[in-house]
Scaffold this motif. Sequence first.
Motif, PDB file in Angstrom:
ATOM      1  N   UNK B 272       1.133  -1.376   0.061  1.00  0.00           N
ATOM      2  CA  UNK B 272       0.130   0.029  -0.176  1.00  0.00           C
ATOM      3  C   UNK B 272       0.711   1.342  -0.050  1.00  0.00           C
ATOM      4  N   UNK B 273       1.934   0.951  -0.349  1.00  0.00           N
ATOM      5  CA  UNK B 273       2.929   2.465  -0.384  1.00  0.00           C
ATOM      6  C   UNK B 273       3.602   2.730   0.912  1.00  0.00           C
ATOM      7  N   UNK B 274       4.300   3.856   1.203  1.00  0.00           N
ATOM      8  CA  UNK B 274       5.204   4.212   2.058  1.00  0.00           C
ATOM      9  C   UNK B 274       4.648   4.865   3.230  1.00  0.00           C
ATOM     10  N   UNK B 275       4.733   4.673   4.357  1.00  0.00           N
ATOM     11  CA  UNK B 275       4.012   5.045   5.336  1.00  0.00           C
ATOM     12  C   UNK B 275       4.062   6.733   5.704  1.00  0.00           C
ATOM     13  N   UNK B 276       3.050   7.459   5.904  1.00  0.00           N
ATOM     14  CA  UNK B 276       3.028   8.880   5.890  1.00  0.00           C
ATOM     15  C   UNK B 276       3.382   9.374   4.470  1.00  0.00           C
ATOM     16  N   UNK B 277       3.306   8.502   3.531  1.00  0.00           N
ATOM     17  CA  UNK B 277       3.491   8.955   2.186  1.00  0.00           C
ATOM     18  C   UNK B 277       5.096   9.621   2.031  1.00  0.00           C
ATOM     19  N   UNK B 278       6.140   9.082   2.639  1.00  0.00           N
ATOM     20  CA  UNK B 278       7.392   9.563   2.788  1.00  0.00           C
ATOM     21  C   UNK B 278       8.135   8.914   1.654  1.00  0.00           C
ATOM     22  N   UNK B 279       9.394   9.236   1.095  1.00  0.00           N
ATOM     23  CA  UNK B 279       9.994   8.547  -0.005  1.00  0.00           C
ATOM     24  C   UNK B 279      10.458   7.222   0.748  1.00  0.00           C
ATOM     25  N   UNK B 280      10.974   6.403  -0.350  1.00  0.00           N
ATOM     26  CA  UNK B 280      11.523   5.029  -0.066  1.00  0.00           C
ATOM     27  C   UNK B 280      13.064   5.420  -0.029  1.00  0.00           C
ATOM     28  N   UNK B 281      13.638   4.736   0.815  1.00  0.00           N
ATOM     29  CA  UNK B 281      15.167   5.096   0.978  1.00  0.00           C
ATOM     30  C   UNK B 281      15.947   3.671   0.623  1.00  0.00           C
ATOM     31  N   UNK B 431      28.780  15.614  17.235  1.00  0.00           N
ATOM     32  CA  UNK B 431      27.541  16.177  16.964  1.00  0.00           C
ATOM     33  C   UNK B 431      26.247  15.374  16.582  1.00  0.00           C
ATOM     34  N   UNK B 432      26.764  14.221  15.894  1.00  0.00           N
ATOM     35  CA  UNK B 432      26.053  13.491  15.117  1.00  0.00           C
ATOM     36  C   UNK B 432      24.891  12.683  16.227  1.00  0.00           C
ATOM     37  N   UNK B 433      25.168  12.646  17.462  1.00  0.00           N
ATOM     38  CA  UNK B 433      24.468  12.098  18.600  1.00  0.00           C
ATOM     39  C   UNK B 433      23.107  13.273  18.492  1.00  0.00           C
ATOM     40  N   UNK B 434      23.159  14.120  18.133  1.00  0.00           N
ATOM     41  CA  UNK B 434      21.909  15.151  17.846  1.00  0.00           C
ATOM     42  C   UNK B 434      20.941  14.642  16.772  1.00  0.00           C
ATOM     43  N   UNK B 435      21.566  13.729  15.992  1.00  0.00           N
ATOM     44  CA  UNK B 435      20.506  13.231  14.879  1.00  0.00           C
ATOM     45  C   UNK B 435      20.003  12.059  15.708  1.00  0.00           C
ATOM     46  N   UNK B 436      18.633  11.889  15.539  1.00  0.00           N
ATOM     47  CA  UNK B 436      17.895  10.831  16.389  1.00  0.00           C
ATOM     48  C   UNK B 436      18.164   9.615  15.702  1.00  0.00           C
ATOM     49  N   UNK B 437      17.653   8.466  16.256  1.00  0.00           N
ATOM     50  CA  UNK B 437      17.831   7.352  15.518  1.00  0.00           C
ATOM     51  C   UNK B 437      17.123   7.191  14.476  1.00  0.00           C
ATOM     52  N   UNK B 438      16.262   7.875  14.260  1.00  0.00           N
ATOM     53  CA  UNK B 438      15.451   7.822  13.099  1.00  0.00           C
ATOM     54  C   UNK B 438      15.034   9.374  12.857  1.00  0.00           C
ATOM     55  N   UNK B 439      15.108  10.142  11.988  1.00  0.00           N
ATOM     56  CA  UNK B 439      14.867  11.558  11.814  1.00  0.00           C
ATOM     57  C   UNK B 439      13.505  11.933  11.977  1.00  0.00           C
ATOM     58  N   UNK B 440      12.730  11.267  11.609  1.00  0.00           N
ATOM     59  CA  UNK B 440      11.275  11.676  11.593  1.00  0.00           C
ATOM     60  C   UNK B 440      10.819  11.873  13.216  1.00  0.00           C
ATOM     61  N   UNK B 441      11.527  11.395  14.173  1.00  0.00           N
ATOM     62  CA  UNK B 441      10.900  12.136  15.556  1.00  0.00           C
ATOM     63  C   UNK B 441      11.048  13.336  15.566  1.00  0.00           C
ATOM     64  N   UNK B 442      11.901  14.031  14.605  1.00  0.00           N
ATOM     65  CA  UNK B 442      11.899  15.489  14.600  1.00  0.00           C
ATOM     66  C   UNK B 442      11.164  15.988  13.186  1.00  0.00           C
ATOM     67  N   UNK B 443      10.707  14.930  12.589  1.00  0.00           N
ATOM     68  CA  UNK B 443       9.979  15.318  11.235  1.00  0.00           C
ATOM     69  C   UNK B 443      11.050  15.798  10.374  1.00  0.00           C
ATOM     70  N   UNK B 444      12.308  15.591  10.319  1.00  0.00           N
ATOM     71  CA  UNK B 444      13.198  16.114   9.488  1.00  0.00           C
ATOM     72  C   UNK B 444      13.744  15.119   8.240  1.00  0.00           C
ATOM     73  N   UNK B 445      14.140  15.857   7.300  1.00  0.00           N
ATOM     74  CA  UNK B 445      14.682  14.830   6.126  1.00  0.00           C
ATOM     75  C   UNK B 445      16.207  14.887   6.582  1.00  0.00           C
ATOM     76  N   UNK B 446      16.623  13.831   5.884  1.00  0.00           N
ATOM     77  CA  UNK B 446      18.029  13.423   6.600  1.00  0.00           C
ATOM     78  C   UNK B 446      19.142  14.617   6.160  1.00  0.00           C
ATOM     79  N   UNK B 447      19.069  15.141   4.703  1.00  0.00           N
ATOM     80  CA  UNK B 447      19.939  16.173   4.678  1.00  0.00           C
ATOM     81  C   UNK B 447      19.877  17.232   5.350  1.00  0.00           C
ATOM     82  N   UNK B 448      18.580  17.678   5.803  1.00  0.00           N
ATOM     83  CA  UNK B 448      18.429  18.834   6.436  1.00  0.00           C
ATOM     84  C   UNK B 448      18.979  18.536   8.111  1.00  0.00           C
ATOM     85  N   UNK B 449      18.763  17.148   8.397  1.00  0.00           N
ATOM     86  CA  UNK B 449      19.410  16.848   9.661  1.00  0.00           C
ATOM     87  C   UNK B 449      20.802  17.097   9.648  1.00  0.00           C
TER      88      UNK B 449
END
Lengths: 179, 453
Positions: B272-281, B431-449
């Motif tokens: 049924x597609x990617x959850x929350x219509x995000x992009x597939x990685x 500083x990488x520790x500020x990036x959550x284990x998955x970024x969508x906790x902060x609703x961020x795309x990885x490049x922005x994170x």
Amino acid sequence: MTTEIKFNAETMATVQQIIARYPAGKQKSALLPVLHIAQAEFDGWLSPEVMDYVASILNLQPIEVYEVASFYSMYNLKPVGKCLLEVCRTSSCWLRGAEDVVKHIEKRLGIKEGETTTDGMFTLKTVECLGSCGTAPMLMCGAQFHENLTLEKVDALLDNLRRENKRKTYFDDVVIESY
Amino acid sequence: MGRKLLTEHINVPGIQGYEVYRKMGGYASVEKAVKTMKPEEVVEEVKKSGLRGRGGAGFPTGMKWSFLAKPEGVPRYLVCNADESEPGTFKDRYLMSRLPHLLIEGMITSSYALGANTSYIYVRGEYYYVIAILEKAIAEAYAAGWLGKNIQGSGYDLDLYVQPGGGAYICGEETALLESLEGKRGNPRIKPPFPAIAGLYGCPTVVNNVETIAAVVPIVNQGGDAYAAIGIGKSTGTKLISASGHIKKPGIYEIELGVPVEEFIYSDEYCGGILNDKKLKAVVAGGSSVPILPTDLILKTAAGEPRLMTYESLADGGFATGTMLGSGGFIVMDETVSIPKNLWNFTRFYHHESCGQCSPCREGTGWMEKILHKIVDGHGSLEDIDLLWELQRKIEGNTICPLGDAAAWPVASAIRHFRAEFEEYVKHGEKIKDVKYYFHTNNMDPAAAYSSL
């Protein structure tokens, strides 16, 4: 606490039935199932005395029991709480928020992973994939899978378990939630 | 909709019980086999079907059966591998708990074909409630005369037992499973001899996955040729896919082999597609052990052909650009997933599950886990990435069993396809520790994170 380490007649009959599944002389095959039974009967863990007792029933050297019990992750070699919360931490559960579930339980119960609450009610353990990836995140308590967890569901579960105040085992009846 | 050979009746109310299962045509394969076929004719149908082992390795089942030694006066065993523990795989639990009689029927028909009079279903201990379901169904099968002495008046005898495991991924390896069934630690055996010659208690033994044994039922009912007519090339029949991760509809899907990967991910009939219509990685297509592929390579082969859900198409390009169908544990990751952190999670798993017999695996998996932890914790260097690469190469192929390979492949493929992301981790230091284990906790795309660091 159980004082005497001895199966009752009914459990002993079950053990004899298990031994009968294997060819004569191959009663060592019964070791894993009998250890599960022993753990359920004797407060949820395998003390050296319990393992020695299992060895005597199956006519094995105690070392043959210790080396097996220490190899497999389901046998507890230290006392655990009445409710052992086994939270899946691998791959799909991790992708769907298992770390949040663990942190939430740690905060709610005031314990860290691997620890038991002072009232002896809960032990928190993280485990590898439990084959419930489509209903992630999940945890197992006794035989019951608790699936599609949210932090609210975790709260409700902890409250229920505390209210029930019963030791959970792998032999409990379960409710099949979903797939 | 594709044909369903295993799960056609899975939603029929009461199908868990004997009466309903029998009414829906259950146990017909046993009847047909023991009353009208010689054991070797059953083996022949399985050979014709092209069925390949559904546990992960994909070895032709008929060929495995034909290797079974048949010395006079020595018992032979069929052991069902229900130690399902490959991360991302949950199909066998689904099948056993919803259709317990299908597995039992398959066990009887297959045991008859192999000449086994005692068979075991080894179920991982964590599935204890499934064991209870199977034992109830086995008792019903005995009561109805499908198990025990002189099954349906045929003169064939079979006893069937369920054995619990103790919690160990390694026991999914067939010789470790046999060790465990003998009441020992799950240390894989050196091969040869293979179980077909010296297996359980030193006797000739076949070990097959749950889904493989279940597939014998439609093969015997409809004939091997009819089964082989489904699918593409050497990928015949249907396969249960365990779909999980960031998709709208996680669950078990029985597919005809050959469905395009893109259709499987995006069609409403399947994920049924990617959850929350995000992009597939990225996708891990066959359980955690198979190489991870980025979006472009999972949807299309390197040559630009649509990637199909078959053994051959998923493997197209070898490990440079392809992967494996494996167990069918299909893990989908959206754009927010951190590949290094995901790899650390996988590698921790293999380190935890290594049985400890072979040094390259015992030491290597732990070493890889530590290096990955160092990287995701912000203390890694570029040399660490090269060291990881070297380490996995030294593990692969240097161990008694394939757990070493299974630990090496995710590392190799993650570095091969996502090296830039590992370098990103190294570049940002602590500083990488500020990036959550998955970024969508902060609703961020990885490049922005990463660039916010």
